[in-house]
Design a protein around this motif. Structure first.
Motif, PDB file in Angstrom:
ATOM      1  N   ILE A 107       0.900  -1.131   0.239  1.00  0.00           N
ATOM      2  CA  ILE A 107       0.100  -0.140  -0.081  1.00  0.00           C
ATOM      3  C   ILE A 107       0.879   1.387  -0.100  1.00  0.00           C
ATOM      4  CG2 ILE A 107      -1.792   1.292   1.154  1.00  0.00           C
ATOM      5  CD1 ILE A 107      -2.753  -1.410   2.343  1.00  0.00           C
ATOM      6  N   ALA A 108       0.696   1.819  -1.282  1.00  0.00           N
ATOM      7  CA  ALA A 108       2.035   3.201  -1.445  1.00  0.00           C
ATOM      8  C   ALA A 108       1.651   4.368  -0.877  1.00  0.00           C
ATOM      9  CB  ALA A 108       2.108   3.010  -2.863  1.00  0.00           C
ATOM     10  N   ASP A 109       0.231   4.704  -0.511  1.00  0.00           N
ATOM     11  CA  ASP A 109       0.125   6.009  -0.024  1.00  0.00           C
ATOM     12  C   ASP A 109       0.636   6.302   1.266  1.00  0.00           C
ATOM     13  OD1 ASP A 109      -1.028   8.505   0.233  1.00  0.00           O
ATOM     14  OD2 ASP A 109      -3.007   7.938   0.208  1.00  0.00           O
ATOM     15  N   PRO A 110       1.487   6.940   1.619  1.00  0.00           N
ATOM     16  CA  PRO A 110       2.101   7.085   2.900  1.00  0.00           C
ATOM     17  C   PRO A 110       1.330   7.930   3.935  1.00  0.00           C
ATOM     18  CG  PRO A 110       3.369   8.486   1.585  1.00  0.00           C
ATOM     19  CD  PRO A 110       2.132   7.705   0.390  1.00  0.00           C
ATOM     20  N   PHE A 111       0.352   8.982   3.409  1.00  0.00           N
ATOM     21  CA  PHE A 111       0.037   9.943   4.347  1.00  0.00           C
ATOM     22  C   PHE A 111      -1.457   9.577   4.940  1.00  0.00           C
ATOM     23  CE2 PHE A 111       2.464  12.052   1.242  1.00  0.00           C
ATOM     24  CZ  PHE A 111       3.455  13.010   2.098  1.00  0.00           C
ATOM     25  N   THR A 141       3.347   9.977   8.322  1.00  0.00           N
ATOM     26  CA  THR A 141       3.314   8.822   7.287  1.00  0.00           C
ATOM     27  C   THR A 141       3.560   7.442   8.272  1.00  0.00           C
ATOM     28  OG1 THR A 141       5.803   9.404   7.260  1.00  0.00           O
ATOM     29  CG2 THR A 141       4.294  10.160   5.532  1.00  0.00           C
ATOM     30  N   TYR A 173       3.201   3.558   6.817  1.00  0.00           N
ATOM     31  CA  TYR A 173       4.106   3.260   5.644  1.00  0.00           C
ATOM     32  C   TYR A 173       5.759   3.299   6.303  1.00  0.00           C
ATOM     33  CZ  TYR A 173       6.018   3.265   0.755  1.00  0.00           C
ATOM     34  OH  TYR A 173       6.609   2.921  -0.345  1.00  0.00           O
ATOM     35  N   GLN A 225       0.624   2.743 -14.566  1.00  0.00           N
ATOM     36  CA  GLN A 225      -0.660   2.366 -13.818  1.00  0.00           C
ATOM     37  C   GLN A 225      -1.850   1.748 -14.739  1.00  0.00           C
ATOM     38  OE1 GLN A 225       1.081   2.738 -11.266  1.00  0.00           O
ATOM     39  NE2 GLN A 225      -0.876   3.389 -10.037  1.00  0.00           N
ATOM     40  N   GLU A 228      -6.370   4.858 -14.142  1.00  0.00           N
ATOM     41  CA  GLU A 228      -5.588   5.696 -13.191  1.00  0.00           C
ATOM     42  C   GLU A 228      -4.208   6.276 -13.808  1.00  0.00           C
ATOM     43  OE1 GLU A 228      -4.916   3.602  -9.577  1.00  0.00           O
ATOM     44  OE2 GLU A 228      -6.955   3.254  -9.206  1.00  0.00           O
TER      45      GLU A 228
END
Length: 260
Positions: free
Chosen positions: A95-99, A156, A159, A198, A202
């Motif tokens: 899962i790449a979205d760190p925020f 973050t 992540y 992607q 996307e």
């Protein structure tokens, strides 16, 4: 590394349907490997197969959520039934979205999910891939970490924690799998532009400012191909004396002092 090293080698790439994973899948397939990609996103997986076929390459897609033990077990059973052994496992799914916002507002379910995919997933894949890896002549595991394992932006937590854990898991596996002769390394990508890698719904055209590029001593943003080239080397016999290590691939961004 010879141009024929990966001919008929068997490679499994988790999270291989998009982004860095798809870039690596293309590179390994072009190098001659029997390439299997797995992903939780069925749509992206089918698109990835079609995209690589258009490039003249053949890959196999198997749906899997790497945080789920039974799905991982079934995945490796399928790989074993088809190929009997596995030369390379690349743990890229994440899962790449760190925020996640301020700590006091963070949903702990989000934290748990990120660690389940980004850290539990690689361990599960290594566990169930091990019998197949042990049959190979030069078995290798490559974990895809992040420069966020050792530097952070605010908020973050999941992540960064997951990637920091993956760094530790890398050297722990490296010293634990010596009897099976499995080398285990990691790469820590920095800013890698994946807009064109992607799935169609996307995909976007990248735009980077002079300031964006200037943050990198090499003068540009990274591309999936940069990670793929490193993966090809680290998983080959030419890297046979390298294990338990992390290679940072970030265009020099993390060593540049920036005063703001």
């Amino acid at each position: 590394m010879s141009n024929t090293y990966y001919t008929n080698k068997n490679v499994l790439i988790t999270g291989g349907a998009q982004g860095i994973g798809l870039g690596m899948a293309l590179a390994f397939a072009k190098a001659g490997a029997n390439t299997v990609i797995t992903d939780k996103d069925e749509e992206a997986g089918q698109e990835a197969v079609q995209r690589l076929e258009q490039e003249g390459q053949k890959v196999i897609f198997i749906h899997c959520d790497v945080s789920q033990e039974q799905e991982v077990k079934a995945l490796l059973q399928q790989v074993g039934e088809k190929y009997k052994q596995l030369d390379t496992l690349i743990n890229n799914a994440g899962i790449a979205d760190p925020f996640v916002g301020p700590l006091q507002e963070m949903d702990m379910a989000v934290f748990d999910r990120v660690l389940a995919v980004n850290l539990r997933g690689p361990l599960l894949c290594a566990k169930y891939a091990l019998p197949l890896l042990a049959k190979a002549e030069h078995p290798a595991i490559l974990n895809i970490s992040s420069t966020r394992a050792f530097m952070s932006e605010p908020n973050t937590f999941p992540y960064s924690a997951s990637k920091g854990g993956l760094e530790a898991l890398t050297h722990s596996l490296a010293v634990s799998l010596t009897e099976e002769r499995v080398r285990v390394n990691a790469v820590a990508p920095g800013w890698i532009e994946v807009g064109e890698w992607q799935k169609q719904s996307e995909r976007y055209e990248p735009h980077h400012s002079k300031e964006d590029k200037a943050q990198h001593p090499v003068g540009r943003i990274g591309m999936p191909e940069d990670i793929a080239e490193a993966a090809l080397f680290l998983c080959s016999d030419k890297a046979g004396f390298i294990t338990g290590q992390t290679l940072t691939i970030d265009g020099g961004m993390t060593v540049k002092m920036i005063y703001g």
